[in-house]
Scaffold this active site. Sequence first.
Site, PDB file in Angstrom:
ATOM      1  N   ARG A   1       0.833  -1.206   0.000  1.00 12.64           N
ATOM      2  CA  ARG A   1       0.000   0.000   0.000  1.00 12.64           C
ATOM      3  C   ARG A   1       0.874   1.266   0.000  1.00 12.64           C
ATOM      4  NH1 ARG A   1      -0.654   4.664   2.622  1.00 12.64           N
ATOM      5  NH2 ARG A   1      -0.378   3.626   4.630  1.00 12.64           N
ATOM      6  N   ASP A   2       1.568   1.526   1.099  1.00 12.56           N
ATOM      7  CA  ASP A   2       2.386   2.743   1.181  1.00 12.56           C
ATOM      8  C   ASP A   2       3.472   2.699   0.107  1.00 12.56           C
ATOM      9  OD1 ASP A   2       2.654   5.183   2.342  1.00 12.56           O
ATOM     10  OD2 ASP A   2       3.770   4.523   4.095  1.00 12.56           O
TER      11      ASP A   2
ATOM     12  N   HIS B   1       4.806   4.041  12.680  1.00 14.45           N
ATOM     13  CA  HIS B   1       4.998   3.952  11.230  1.00 14.45           C
ATOM     14  C   HIS B   1       6.065   4.979  10.870  1.00 14.45           C
ATOM     15  CE1 HIS B   1       3.209   3.745   7.006  1.00 14.45           C
ATOM     16  NE2 HIS B   1       3.832   4.914   6.946  1.00 14.45           N
TER      17      HIS B   1
ATOM     18  N   HIS C   1       9.304   6.598   8.430  1.00 12.19           N
ATOM     19  CA  HIS C   1       9.924   6.770   7.110  1.00 12.19           C
ATOM     20  C   HIS C   1      11.409   7.057   7.322  1.00 12.19           C
ATOM     21  CE1 HIS C   1       6.554   6.787   4.138  1.00 12.19           C
ATOM     22  NE2 HIS C   1       5.895   6.724   5.275  1.00 12.19           N
TER      23      HIS C   1
ATOM     24  N   CYS D   1       4.442   9.221   0.244  1.00 13.71           N
ATOM     25  CA  CYS D   1       3.025   9.587   0.160  1.00 13.71           C
ATOM     26  C   CYS D   1       2.864  10.593  -0.959  1.00 13.71           C
ATOM     27  CB  CYS D   1       2.552  10.195   1.475  1.00 13.71           C
ATOM     28  SG  CYS D   1       0.866  10.828   1.370  1.00 13.71           S
TER      29      CYS D   1
ATOM     30  N   ASN E   1       9.974   4.262   3.170  1.00 10.95           N
ATOM     31  CA  ASN E   1       9.657   3.841   4.541  1.00 10.95           C
ATOM     32  C   ASN E   1      10.873   3.207   5.205  1.00 10.95           C
ATOM     33  OD1 ASN E   1       7.138   3.968   3.009  1.00 10.95           O
ATOM     34  ND2 ASN E   1       6.197   3.158   4.860  1.00 10.95           N
TER      35      ASN E   1
HETATM   36  N1  COA Z   1     -13.472   4.917  -2.874  1.00 11.94           N
HETATM   37  C1  COA Z   1     -13.776   5.127  -4.177  1.00 11.94           C
HETATM   38  N2  COA Z   1     -14.362   6.236  -4.633  1.00 11.94           N
HETATM   39  C2  COA Z   1     -14.656   7.180  -3.702  1.00 11.94           C
HETATM   40  C3  COA Z   1     -14.373   7.014  -2.343  1.00 11.94           C
HETATM   41  C4  COA Z   1     -13.740   5.831  -1.939  1.00 11.94           C
HETATM   42  N3  COA Z   1     -13.431   5.604  -0.669  1.00 11.94           N
HETATM   43  N4  COA Z   1     -14.797   8.115  -1.715  1.00 11.94           N
HETATM   44  C5  COA Z   1     -15.318   8.940  -2.624  1.00 11.94           C
HETATM   45  N5  COA Z   1     -15.244   8.377  -3.836  1.00 11.94           N
HETATM   46  C6  COA Z   1     -15.692   8.922  -5.122  1.00 11.94           C
HETATM   47  C7  COA Z   1     -17.082   9.468  -5.079  1.00 11.94           C
HETATM   48  O1  COA Z   1     -18.026   8.456  -5.279  1.00 11.94           O
HETATM   49  C8  COA Z   1     -17.055  10.452  -6.211  1.00 11.94           C
HETATM   50  O2  COA Z   1     -17.107   9.763  -7.423  1.00 11.94           O
HETATM   51  P1  COA Z   1     -17.687  10.445  -8.773  1.00 11.94           P
HETATM   52  O3  COA Z   1     -16.783  11.587  -9.095  1.00 11.94           O
HETATM   53  O4  COA Z   1     -17.609   9.340  -9.773  1.00 11.94           O
HETATM   54  O5  COA Z   1     -19.068  10.853  -8.411  1.00 11.94           O
HETATM   55  C9  COA Z   1     -15.654  11.025  -6.099  1.00 11.94           C
HETATM   56  O6  COA Z   1     -14.876  10.029  -5.448  1.00 11.94           O
HETATM   57  C10 COA Z   1     -15.605  12.314  -5.306  1.00 11.94           C
HETATM   58  O7  COA Z   1     -16.257  12.094  -4.068  1.00 11.94           O
HETATM   59  P2  COA Z   1     -16.074  13.085  -2.851  1.00 11.94           P
HETATM   60  O8  COA Z   1     -16.798  12.530  -1.674  1.00 11.94           O
HETATM   61  O9  COA Z   1     -16.424  14.488  -3.273  1.00 11.94           O
HETATM   62  O10 COA Z   1     -14.548  12.928  -2.552  1.00 11.94           O
HETATM   63  P3  COA Z   1     -13.367  13.942  -2.752  1.00 11.94           P
HETATM   64  O11 COA Z   1     -13.189  14.340  -4.163  1.00 11.94           O
HETATM   65  O12 COA Z   1     -13.485  14.990  -1.728  1.00 11.94           O
HETATM   66  O13 COA Z   1     -12.122  12.960  -2.379  1.00 11.94           O
HETATM   67  C11 COA Z   1     -11.279  11.057  -1.150  1.00 11.94           C
HETATM   68  C12 COA Z   1     -12.052  12.361  -1.091  1.00 11.94           C
HETATM   69  C13 COA Z   1     -10.981  10.658   0.266  1.00 11.94           C
HETATM   70  C14 COA Z   1     -12.142  10.008  -1.831  1.00 11.94           C
HETATM   71  C15 COA Z   1      -9.982  11.249  -1.965  1.00 11.94           C
HETATM   72  O14 COA Z   1      -9.353  12.417  -1.506  1.00 11.94           O
HETATM   73  C16 COA Z   1      -9.038  10.094  -1.834  1.00 11.94           C
HETATM   74  O15 COA Z   1      -9.316   8.994  -2.280  1.00 11.94           O
HETATM   75  N6  COA Z   1      -7.852  10.329  -1.286  1.00 11.94           N
HETATM   76  C17 COA Z   1      -6.832   9.291  -1.213  1.00 11.94           C
HETATM   77  C18 COA Z   1      -5.959   9.533  -0.063  1.00 11.94           C
HETATM   78  C19 COA Z   1      -4.821   8.561  -0.036  1.00 11.94           C
HETATM   79  O16 COA Z   1      -4.868   7.431  -0.507  1.00 11.94           O
HETATM   80  N7  COA Z   1      -3.712   9.020   0.556  1.00 11.94           N
HETATM   81  C20 COA Z   1      -2.557   8.218   0.704  1.00 11.94           C
HETATM   82  C21 COA Z   1      -2.621   7.341   1.883  1.00 11.94           C
HETATM   83  S1  COA Z   1      -2.588   8.166   3.421  1.00 11.94           S
HETATM   84 ZN    ZN Z   2       3.814   6.138   5.253  1.00 12.23          ZN
END
Ligand code: COA
Ligand code: ZN
Length: 324
Positions: free
Chosen positions: A12-13, A205, A207, A238, A247
């Site tokens: 994942r990370d 955790h 890095h 990240c 990491n």
């Molecule tokens: N899995 C899949 N799709 C998701 C989701 C999830 N957990 N949460 C929201 N979505 C989708 C929504 O359905 C929507 O889809 P659409 O555009 O097809 O309608 C879209 O994402 C936007 O939804 P919204 O609630 O407005 O989310 P957002 O744009 O504010 O994004 C996150 C929020 C959390 C979904 C997004 O920022 C994200 O996935 N971040 C990843 C963070 C990450 O992995 N960081 C590294 C590890 S720490």
């Molecule tokens: Zn990390």
Amino acid sequence: MERLYITDVCMRDGLQNQCAQVSTEAKLALAQHLVAAGVASVEATSFVSPKAVPQMADAADVVLGLQQRLPTLRTSVLVPNLKGLRRALQAGCREVAVVLSATEEMNRRNINMSLTQAREESALVLREARASGIKTRAYIAVAFDCPFEGATPLDRVKVLAAEMYAAGADEVVIADTIGSAFPAEVRRRMTELATVVPLDRLSIHLHDTRGMGVANAWAAIEAGVRRFDASAGGIGGCPFAPGAAGNLATEDLVLLAENSGFDTGINPVALVSAIEFAESLLGRPLGGHSARWLIRQRERAAQTSTEGIARLNVQNSTNSVSST
Ligand code: COA
Ligand code: ZN
């Protein structure tokens, strides 16, 4: 020997911010290499928006594949919100991790929520996960420094850790997301945090951005921490935290632990195969500080066993000569 528990987060990370798209099949093969080296717990993927992190778009397939091929492997997945939890539950996940950053700006960049929203959402996810009968981890990200806001106040980290514990987190994972911590501060923070979360529920955790990963791990061990995240080959970073490099490498942590009176269940020399496999996937050299040395140990072991076999063959042929 006392046990030290390691969750390998390279799937994942490690993979989340790699340019090379890694197939589901290759991810499963990587997990098989890890398990062959004795890894018993992984963070396998994340149920996040595929637009935000395309590499994790196959989360449900990865989980299904692991359940079929490695049913005894403890497998956690990262979920940023309730939607992620529901997707994870549908995929049959038995353990999820929420990610709450300790600063306003990091939450915005990472999951597009304010700190208040992220606290509420994370607590909701933890409660719903517990109600569904699955295990939970709660990351407190940027728990030392934030790339946008500087040093993170320890008092705030304590409040958030206590809050996630109260919401039902089985494990609270204190994350040095950008690898800026130093040992004295690790010892101080983990000792303080142990006053709000029991030590056996506290995890760290790390890095290795500034080469302090192993030293910081030792400081955490001295503070009584026995649960660690680490990443085979040190693969990591990240995409939303500028400056976050690799990491703490699993092989470095295993070497440290196994030579300091702890049992990890992981064979560091056998991890080399996992690292080499990851190198073939990502097309670049990987490995923690100890990787080159571990490769030499593997070569020596292979040579010794070849010599041993040769010696046995000579003995056998001598025996057969003398018996005729
Ligand atoms: N899995 C899949 N799709 C998701 C989701 C999830 N957990 N949460 C929201 N979505 C989708 C929504 O359905 C929507 O889809 P659409 O555009 O097809 O309608 C879209 O994402 C936007 O939804 P919204 O609630 O407005 O989310 P957002 O744009 O504010 O994004 C996150 C929020 C959390 C979904 C997004 O920022 C994200 O996935 N971040 C990843 C963070 C990450 O992995 N960081 C590294 C590890 S720490
Ligand atoms: Zn990390």
